[in-house]
Design an enzyme around this catalytic site. Sequence first.
Site, short mmCIF file in Angstrom:
data_model
loop_
_atom_site.label_atom_id
_atom_site.label_comp_id
_atom_site.label_asym_id
_atom_site.label_seq_id
_atom_site.Cartn_x
_atom_site.Cartn_y
_atom_site.Cartn_z
N SER A 1 0.81 -1.49 -0.63
CA SER A 1 -0.14 0.54 -0.11
C SER A 1 0.28 1.28 0.36
O SER A 1 1.33 1.79 -1.37
CB SER A 1 -0.90 -0.39 1.44
OG SER A 1 -1.43 1.18 0.67
N HIS B 1 -7.89 -4.79 -0.75
CA HIS B 1 -6.88 -4.34 -1.03
C HIS B 1 -6.17 -4.98 0.53
O HIS B 1 -6.47 -5.19 1.54
CB HIS B 1 -7.65 -2.81 -0.32
CG HIS B 1 -5.97 -1.99 -0.30
ND1 HIS B 1 -5.03 -1.67 -1.42
CD2 HIS B 1 -5.34 -1.84 0.98
CE1 HIS B 1 -4.20 -0.97 -0.93
NE2 HIS B 1 -3.96 -0.46 0.34
N ASP C 1 -10.13 -3.88 -5.61
CA ASP C 1 -9.79 -3.03 -4.44
C ASP C 1 -10.71 -1.60 -4.37
O ASP C 1 -10.86 -1.14 -5.26
CB ASP C 1 -8.36 -2.37 -4.48
CG ASP C 1 -7.55 -1.34 -3.76
OD1 ASP C 1 -8.31 -1.09 -2.19
OD2 ASP C 1 -6.46 -1.56 -3.79
#
Length: 318
Positions: free
Chosen positions: A111, A284, A229
């Site tokens: 991330s 995600h 995501d």
Amino acid sequence: MRSITLLATLATSALSIVLPQSSEDVQLPLVIWHGLGDDFQREGLASVAELAEATNPGTYVHLIHLVDDGSGDRSATFFGNVTQQIEIVCEQLAADPILSTAPAINALGFSQGGQFLRGYIERCNTPPVHNLVTFGSQHNGISEFESCKYNDWICNGAEALLRSGRWTNFAQSRVVPAQYFRDPRELDQYLAYSNFLADINNEREEKNETYKKNLASLNKFAMFMFEEDTVAVPKESALFAEVNATTGEVTHLQDREIYQADWLGLKQLDKAGRLDFKTTPGQHMHLSEEVLQDAFKEYFAPLENKWHMSGLVVQHDA
């Protein structure tokens, strides 16, 4: 005194693994930078480190941290000055006795840790990164901030500041997600006030040639996007694409000026076959062991003896 002796012994042992004793294969160390709301002491991150070591035996793994305790390290993912945080990491990696004496290192970013590692490469890159792999990273920024759990006061505080005053000096110097917020509808404000992303993406009129040179020096830059995501918006940012928030139209990296004018060396990497665009199933940061292991095998495997070391930079024989 015993602990100091033990640390010295461990460092010596690890160095004997990392540095080549002959022309045999070389296993580079791996640094990992975690994402928003995570910390370096989490069990999941320890499992990733163990998997990296199991997949490529002899891998020395360093988990990047901004504070020496988990709670403080998590808080630093929400609040802090990203420019200063990267300076801390530059000093942290350069001071590590194993990383600093290795011919190069590999890097894995989860991330926001992915674009922060890219910032490390562009701004200091000592020790130099050989291969960079990012999962769900917001290379072209976010246009929304994720919803927080009701009782997560740190997250909710950051979200409130991002929504109410993302272009203020306070937010751009203290709220981490604000520093990679990029909505194409607010491009003028972004270019004028962004503390971090507009700089490392070389989007301002004056270009930093060192950023381009350092990023283009990578052997491989692999970007993974999570197909489902909904946390990192837009998800296509993971592949350096831009999304029109009104129409949903996606402009892929190759069709953007940042690529065509090669502000960052991404076109140079791509034309040389050193820029990889990948997708992986799921939400995600919902990663399977199989996906991670495949990535470790492809990008972090030992360098074969067809490679040679030249100073601190790993180069391929012509």
